[in-house]
Design a protein around this motif. Structure first.
Motif: not given
Length: 556
Positions: A413, A550-551, A417, A543-544, A546-548
């Protein structure tokens, strides 16, 4: 605060990595590269033609397409490796502070010495650490080694601003104090002589005749504080393409209870939270030419249109000569010794050989006439409250606070990102990697390190939303200089290393110059001006995505 705060002592003090390298097989390394480039692939010895074609497509349409060719060339020259290697998993990047770094992920992550600091040099670090933590007191006092606080000041100890050597935060409400946030002040130039002096970097700013160049919200007994800093927050929802809403907060800063008369409406206010202290010695070691060569005018025919950046050219108070600025939110300080002693003077009201005068304006008579804690130095030097020996201890300390290693750098992940970060062109300002030289000085810990700070140390116009305002709440003219060549809209690119541990070090830590961003995503969404194009691409993430992203940021 903008700079380090320092605590004083006498000369009678006497005190007291082999980094583990990960071994990765060639197959695992290539597998991770493939996962980054195309989201998955067959093992290297059984790679399909389709996967190979996909890899080529990713290379041809990947992060390089987000930057102008000249910017790619500069980044690769500074890095010493091609762009595609920067995007891929690189075991070396785990040690983002090079051999100075540490593998600690706790509230003490910002407070440890460089791991390559020898035992014989650690004593200076711990003395400097003591200066950094201990509060100064009002003169005269029995503790004459650290008396002389004020007369006007913001805080009594460095640690009050740089909480656990980390970043500060803005006041949360009207009852909260502004210990880790200060307000810089500047007036617009009104004469041709003033404009020419600013243009030539002969002066930092046009100071207010009564309040000077920085608001000091505390005073010792009998001396009125200049004002109280207050802030009001207004929610500002922003919507992603998939309908997700992120609520930002916009601040309005006001100065209440003025102690020395009404503020002029055109007075420009620049709120700034304390910056983290880690890695400063490494940033100081980046050659001037490496910073200057990044200030390339944008190519209007390139996909990187809009990203420019400029270096600040400032007057060094130690040498009296113009030099490249690199420290502080506006890159207004040339090196750590001058940054530290400027902070002594402006934040704590302490004099030193570089800043030998009290931080009082001539018309502030109670401040001017107050007792000081200055000690005679001899050799025709003026009496000061921070002697050269103390200054050197604190300089050594601020130079050798270690950068924590990255976490989860090889996580799928995180790598996804990282790829998004590069594809959107964020590395255009957040230059990933530098190779530091060995120089003719005693900065042995920093010599020859390969570092990953993610900053170009340049000023960028970040747009109206992030610009400073006047006391009357208006946007200043873009030609109004507030800190040497920097205007109200321009901010130095902050280093990103260690940012993922900011709230581990202090749960109240906030982001951006005025602390408006409570999360890393909020900080990204406030980007405007030169970075507006990147902000718009972030708003397209699901969402995926954004999560990536942010990770990846949290892994730094």
């Amino acid at each position: 605060m903008n700079a380090s705060h320092i605590t004083k002592s006498k000369s009678s003090f006497s005190l007291y990595l082999s980094a583990t390298k990960k071994t990765l097989s060639a197959k695992l390394t290539l597998g991770l590269v493939c996962a980054l480039a195309i989201g998955g692939c067959q093992p290297a010895d059984n790679e399909s033609n389709e996967a190979s074609d996909n890899k080529k497509a990713a290379t041809n349409n990947g992060p390089n397409q987000a930057l102008a060719p000249e910017r790619i060339q500069v980044i690769e020259t500074l890095s010493g490796v091609p762009m595609q290697q920067l995007v891929s998993f690189d075991p070396q990047e785990i040690k983002q502070g090079g051999d100075t770094g540490i593998s600690i992920s706790s509230a003490e992550s910002y407070s440890k010495p460089s791991s390559n600091l020898t035992a014989s040099r650690k004593g200076s670090f711990f003395i400097g650490n003591a200066f950094f933590r201990q509060p100064w007191v009002v003169a005269p006092a029995s503790t004459d080694s650290r008396d002389g606080l004020g007369t006007l000041f913001n805080v009594a100890a460095c640690q009050s601003c740089h909480i656990k050597d980390g970043r500060g935060h803005a006041p949360m409400n009207a009852d909260d104090d502004a210990d880790s946030l200060l307000i810089r002040l500047a007036m617009p130039a009104t004469t041709n002589e003033q404009r020419q002096q600013l243009q030539d970097s002969l002066i930092e700013k046009i100071a207010h005749p009564m309040y000077g160049g920085q608001l000091q919200d505390r005073g010792i007994q009998g001396v009125p504080a200049e004002a109280k800093v207050a802030v009001q927050w207004v929610d500002k929802p922003i919507t992603f393409a998939d309908g997700h809403v992120e609520t930002l907060r916009a601040p309005t800063f006001t100065l209440d209870n003025p102690g020395y008369g009404t503020f002029d409406e055109e007075l420009m206010l620049s709120p700034r939270i304390a910056l983290p202290m880690i890695g400063l010695g490494l940033l100081e070691q980046i050659p001037d030419e490496d910073i200057k060569k990044q200030a390339i005018n944008p190519n209007k025919n390139s996909p990187n249109e809009g990203i420019s950046g400029k270096f600040n050219w400032v007057m060094d108070p130690q040498t009296g000569k113009k030099a490249l600025g690199r420290f502080g939110w506006k890159a207004g300080q040339t090196k750590l010794i001058t940054q530290n002693q400027s902070a002594f003077n402006e934040d704590m009201g302490l004099t030193s050989n570089i800043r030998p005068y009290e931080s009082c304006m001539p018309m502030q008579t109670a401040c001017v006439n107050a007792v000081t804690g200055a000690d005679e130095q001899g050799n025709d030097k003026p009496p000061v409250e921070v002697n050269d020996e103390v200054a050197k201890f604190v300089e050594f300390y601020t130079r050798n606070l270690a950068v924590p290693h990255r976490r989860r750098a090889d996580d799928k992940q995180v790598l996804a990102g990282k790829k998004r970060f590069y594809e959107m062109g964020c590395q255009s300002c957040h230059t990933p990697r530098y190779q530091l030289p060995k120089t003719d000085d005693d900065h042995f810990e920093q010599h020859g390190q390969v570092i990953y700070p993610y900053t170009d140390l340049l000023l960028h116009d970040m747009g109206d939303d992030l610009a400073d305002r006047t006391v009357a709440g208006k946007l200043p003219p873009r030609d109004a200089q507030v800190e040497f060549l920097a205007n109200s809209y321009e901010w130095r690119t902050p280093a990103l290393w260690g940012i993922g541990l900011a709230k581990t070090v202090d749960p109240q830590a906030t982001f951006l110059h005025d602390g408006r961003a409570r999360t890393l995503m909020e900080a990204v969404l406030w980007h405007g001006g030169e970075a507006k194009k990147q902000q718009q691409q972030v708003l397209k993430l699901d969402k995926q995505g954004r999560d990536e992203l942010n990770a990846f940021l949290k892994s730094l």
